[in-house]
Enzyme design. Structure first.
Site, PDB file in Angstrom:
ATOM      1  N   MET A 156      32.786 -16.633 -10.111  1.00 31.36           N
ATOM      2  CA  MET A 156      31.471 -16.212  -9.616  1.00 31.36           C
ATOM      3  C   MET A 156      31.112 -14.852 -10.221  1.00 31.36           C
ATOM      4  SD  MET A 156      31.140 -17.795  -5.854  1.00 31.36           S
ATOM      5  CE  MET A 156      31.887 -16.456  -4.972  1.00 31.36           C
TER       6      MET A 156
ATOM      7  N   SER B 140      36.450  -9.443  -6.323  1.00 29.31           N
ATOM      8  CA  SER B 140      35.114  -8.935  -6.660  1.00 29.31           C
ATOM      9  C   SER B 140      34.505  -8.182  -5.483  1.00 29.31           C
ATOM     10  CB  SER B 140      34.193 -10.084  -7.037  1.00 29.31           C
ATOM     11  OG  SER B 140      34.796 -10.863  -8.023  1.00 29.31           O
ATOM     12  N   ARG B 141      34.889  -8.576  -4.277  1.00 26.59           N
ATOM     13  CA  ARG B 141      34.301  -7.931  -3.089  1.00 26.59           C
ATOM     14  C   ARG B 141      34.895  -6.549  -2.822  1.00 26.59           C
ATOM     15  NH1 ARG B 141      34.394 -13.517  -1.482  1.00 26.59           N
ATOM     16  NH2 ARG B 141      32.370 -14.297  -0.848  1.00 26.59           N
TER      17      ARG B 141
ATOM     18  N   GLY C 147      43.047 -19.350  -9.140  1.00 26.33           N
ATOM     19  CA  GLY C 147      43.970 -18.308  -8.715  1.00 26.33           C
ATOM     20  C   GLY C 147      44.643 -18.608  -7.384  1.00 26.33           C
ATOM     21  N   GLN C 148      45.867 -18.128  -7.246  1.00 26.26           N
ATOM     22  CA  GLN C 148      46.577 -18.231  -5.957  1.00 26.26           C
ATOM     23  C   GLN C 148      45.875 -17.417  -4.878  1.00 26.26           C
ATOM     24  OE1 GLN C 148      50.762 -16.943  -5.920  1.00 26.26           O
ATOM     25  NE2 GLN C 148      50.460 -16.477  -3.746  1.00 26.26           N
ATOM     26  N   LYS C 149      45.112 -16.413  -5.296  1.00 25.15           N
ATOM     27  CA  LYS C 149      44.369 -15.569  -4.329  1.00 25.15           C
ATOM     28  C   LYS C 149      43.604 -16.449  -3.331  1.00 25.15           C
ATOM     29  CE  LYS C 149      41.096 -13.022  -3.094  1.00 25.15           C
ATOM     30  NZ  LYS C 149      40.176 -12.714  -4.141  1.00 25.15           N
ATOM     31  N   ASP C 150      43.038 -17.551  -3.865  1.00 24.28           N
ATOM     32  CA  ASP C 150      42.318 -18.506  -3.017  1.00 24.28           C
ATOM     33  C   ASP C 150      43.208 -19.743  -2.855  1.00 24.28           C
ATOM     34  OD1 ASP C 150      39.385 -17.295  -2.826  1.00 24.28           O
ATOM     35  OD2 ASP C 150      40.139 -16.942  -4.837  1.00 24.28           O
TER      36      ASP C 150
ATOM     37  N   ALA D 227      31.513 -10.785 -11.691  1.00 22.82           N
ATOM     38  CA  ALA D 227      32.062  -9.480 -11.284  1.00 22.82           C
ATOM     39  C   ALA D 227      33.552  -9.474 -11.640  1.00 22.82           C
ATOM     40  CB  ALA D 227      31.819  -9.183  -9.808  1.00 22.82           C
TER      41      ALA D 227
ATOM     42  N   HIS E   4      40.696 -12.316 -12.874  1.00 22.45           N
ATOM     43  CA  HIS E   4      39.995 -13.341 -13.660  1.00 22.45           C
ATOM     44  C   HIS E   4      40.522 -13.354 -15.100  1.00 22.45           C
ATOM     45  CE1 HIS E   4      36.677 -12.176 -10.708  1.00 22.45           C
ATOM     46  NE2 HIS E   4      36.907 -13.440 -10.429  1.00 22.45           N
TER      47      HIS E   4
HETATM   48  N1  LIG Z   1      43.483 -11.044  -7.748  1.00 20.04           N
HETATM   49  C1  LIG Z   1      43.410 -12.221  -8.358  1.00 20.04           C
HETATM   50  N2  LIG Z   1      44.430 -12.665  -9.129  1.00 20.04           N
HETATM   51  C2  LIG Z   1      44.373 -13.869  -9.745  1.00 20.04           C
HETATM   52  N3  LIG Z   1      43.308 -14.703  -9.661  1.00 20.04           N
HETATM   53  C3  LIG Z   1      42.272 -14.305  -8.925  1.00 20.04           C
HETATM   54  C4  LIG Z   1      42.252 -13.063  -8.232  1.00 20.04           C
HETATM   55  N4  LIG Z   1      41.074 -12.930  -7.585  1.00 20.04           N
HETATM   56  C5  LIG Z   1      40.385 -14.054  -7.837  1.00 20.04           C
HETATM   57  N5  LIG Z   1      41.098 -14.882  -8.633  1.00 20.04           N
HETATM   58  C6  LIG Z   1      40.696 -16.224  -9.070  1.00 20.04           C
HETATM   59  O1  LIG Z   1      39.594 -16.148  -9.943  1.00 20.04           O
HETATM   60  C7  LIG Z   1      38.786 -17.316  -9.768  1.00 20.04           C
HETATM   61  C8  LIG Z   1      37.370 -16.894  -9.535  1.00 20.04           C
HETATM   62  O2  LIG Z   1      37.306 -16.216  -8.290  1.00 20.04           O
HETATM   63  P1  LIG Z   1      36.048 -15.415  -7.780  1.00 20.04           P
HETATM   64  O3  LIG Z   1      35.039 -15.318  -8.868  1.00 20.04           O
HETATM   65  O4  LIG Z   1      35.637 -15.913  -6.462  1.00 20.04           O
HETATM   66  O5  LIG Z   1      36.644 -13.960  -7.653  1.00 20.04           O
HETATM   67  P2  LIG Z   1      37.196 -13.195  -6.450  1.00 20.04           P
HETATM   68  O6  LIG Z   1      37.603 -11.869  -6.929  1.00 20.04           O
HETATM   69  O7  LIG Z   1      38.151 -14.104  -5.712  1.00 20.04           O
HETATM   70  O8  LIG Z   1      35.945 -12.990  -5.589  1.00 20.04           O
HETATM   71  P3  LIG Z   1      35.963 -12.810  -4.057  1.00 20.04           P
HETATM   72  O9  LIG Z   1      37.300 -12.292  -3.654  1.00 20.04           O
HETATM   73  O10 LIG Z   1      34.884 -11.848  -3.852  1.00 20.04           O
HETATM   74  O11 LIG Z   1      35.712 -14.202  -3.565  1.00 20.04           O
HETATM   75  C9  LIG Z   1      39.364 -18.083  -8.595  1.00 20.04           C
HETATM   76  O12 LIG Z   1      40.171 -19.131  -9.081  1.00 20.04           O
HETATM   77  C10 LIG Z   1      40.198 -17.034  -7.902  1.00 20.04           C
HETATM   78  O13 LIG Z   1      41.268 -17.564  -7.151  1.00 20.04           O
HETATM   79  C1  LIG Z   2      35.923 -21.922  -7.839  1.00 20.46           C
HETATM   80  C2  LIG Z   2      34.614 -21.166  -7.647  1.00 20.46           C
HETATM   81  C3  LIG Z   2      34.182 -20.555  -8.970  1.00 20.46           C
HETATM   82  C4  LIG Z   2      33.544 -22.182  -7.240  1.00 20.46           C
HETATM   83  O1  LIG Z   2      32.319 -21.556  -7.053  1.00 20.46           O
HETATM   84  C5  LIG Z   2      34.736 -20.099  -6.561  1.00 20.46           C
HETATM   85  O2  LIG Z   2      34.979 -20.634  -5.323  1.00 20.46           O
HETATM   86  C6  LIG Z   2      35.720 -19.023  -6.905  1.00 20.46           C
HETATM   87  O3  LIG Z   2      35.298 -18.153  -7.690  1.00 20.46           O
HETATM   88  O4  LIG Z   2      36.863 -19.019  -6.439  1.00 20.46           O
HETATM   89  N1  BAL Z   3      36.865 -16.653  -4.202  1.00 22.72           N
HETATM   90  C1  BAL Z   3      36.323 -17.705  -3.337  1.00 22.72           C
HETATM   91  C2  BAL Z   3      34.850 -17.735  -3.397  1.00 22.72           C
HETATM   92  C3  BAL Z   3      34.192 -17.259  -2.167  1.00 22.72           C
HETATM   93  O1  BAL Z   3      34.680 -16.326  -1.517  1.00 22.72           O
HETATM   94  O2  BAL Z   3      33.144 -17.805  -1.834  1.00 22.72           O
END
Ligand SMILES: Nc1ncnc2c1ncn2[C@@H]1O[C@H](COP(=O)(O)OP(=O)(O)OP(=O)(O)O)[C@@H](O)[C@H]1O
Ligand SMILES: CC(C)(CO)[C@@H](O)C(=O)[O-]
Ligand code: BAL
EC number: 6.3.2.1
Length: 276
Positions: A28, A184-185, A145-148, A30, A35
């Site tokens: 998404m 990103s947040r 990512g494992q983050k989610d 940022a 990423h």
């Molecule tokens: N700290 C991190 N390490 C590895 N992968 C990450 C990390 N943060 C996010 N990702 C991965 O990057 C991909 C895109 O995530 P996204 O654009 O939602 O970023 P984000 O930083 O997780 O944003 P937010 O936390 O605000 O949702 C997802 O597969 C997510 O799991």
């Molecule tokens: C996988 C994704 C790009 C779908 O909008 C989002 O949920 C994210 O950034 O983790």
């Molecule tokens: N990183 C997961 C996307 C979301 O928070 O909506």
């Protein structure tokens, strides 16, 4: 790096290359080092890497969260160029969705647990957009990512249910030197909030170190108390879940993940750690 905003142009370009393997990193925007680690992993193992930047409205349960989601597209393009990403897909909403488009996928309990409980409808929106993006990009491998962690499980479930021809790779969590999971947040955190937010990773580490020394429910309860000690932190959940089903962990769980979500000031953060 080639940049496309329409699916027709992207698909025409991809067809003209005839790459053997395409690694796909949906985001998404940022962009941060988390990423970029996914991009690097995709680069290592594929002929071509496609990244998408699309702030998907259907996965936001909170309109304010959608409105204030950061969108620094020029900086993102610079980062992707430096990372030698091959293709960026950055479509407008109208390119992804038709008017009044409907979607529902039965993914069972996974939809309603943990994040699903606190973000109703979130995983319907995530599966909807990931399905769309997969049908447009047709990658060999999808990098998430494992983050989610729960998102990975949900998307894996979709891939199985719909028999989608894509491999899935889970990439480890990148953290700031002090332990905060990159997100990103994080940009919304004040300097104080950023310090207070460290309680999340600290508590996950504590749970990992103390796993086995007390009952799981005691560990979870004490973890919630630890989270609450930090000013401006309001925990939503701290749970030890089975790494495969995300149901509450039990003695038969082969993998156990601790997952947590908390509001820090006005910003909602998630984090997790594999405990066993
Ligand atoms: N700290 C991190 N390490 C590895 N992968 C990450 C990390 N943060 C996010 N990702 C991965 O990057 C991909 C895109 O995530 P996204 O654009 O939602 O970023 P984000 O930083 O997780 O944003 P937010 O936390 O605000 O949702 C997802 O597969 C997510 O799991
Ligand atoms: C996988 C994704 C790009 C779908 O909008 C989002 O949920 C994210 O950034 O983790
Ligand atoms: N990183 C997961 C996307 C979301 O928070 O909506």
């Amino acid at each position: 790096m080639k940049i496309f905003t329409t699916r027709t142009d992207l698909q025409q370009y991809l067809a003209s290359l005839n790459s053997k393997t395409i690694g796909f990193v949906p985001t998404m925007g940022a962009l941060h080092s988390g990423h970029l680690s996914l991009i690097a992993q995709a680069k290592q193992n594929n002929d071509l890497v496609v990244c998408s930047i699309f702030v998907n409205p259907t996965q936001f349960n909170d309109p304010k969260d959608l409105e204030r989601y950061p969108r620094p597209i020029e900086a993102d393009i610079d980062k992707l160029t430096t990372a030698t990403c091959d293709v960026l897909f950055n479509p407008p909403v109208t390119e992804v969705y038709d008017d009044n488009e409907q979607w529902h996928l039965n993914i069972g309990q996974l939809e309603f647990l943990l994040e699903g409980e606190f973000r109703p409808g979130h995983y319907q929106g995530v599966t909807q957009v990931v399905y769309k993006l997969l049908t447009i990009v047709k990658p060999t491998t999808l990098y998430l990512g494992q983050k989610d962690y729960q998102q990975f499980m949900v998307v894996s479930r979709m891939v199985d249910l719909l028999n989608l021809p894509v491999k899935m790779v889970m990439s480890p969590i990148e953290r700031e030197p002090e332990g905060l999971a990159m997100s990103s947040r994080n940009i919304h955190l004040s300097a104080d909030d950023r310090l207070h937010a460290l309680v999340l990773s600290r508590t996950l580490n504590w749970a990992k170190e103390n796993f086995g020394s007390k009952a799981i429910f005691e560990l979870e309860q004490e973890a919630m108390e630890r989270l609450q000690t930090e000013p401006s932190v309001t925990p939503e959940y701290f749970e030890l879940a089975d790494g495969k089903t995300l149901l509450p962990a039990n003695e038969n769980s082969q993998t156990i993940v601790a997952l947590t979500a908390a509001k820090v000031g006005k910003t909602r953060l998630i984090d997790n750690m594999i405990i066993k």
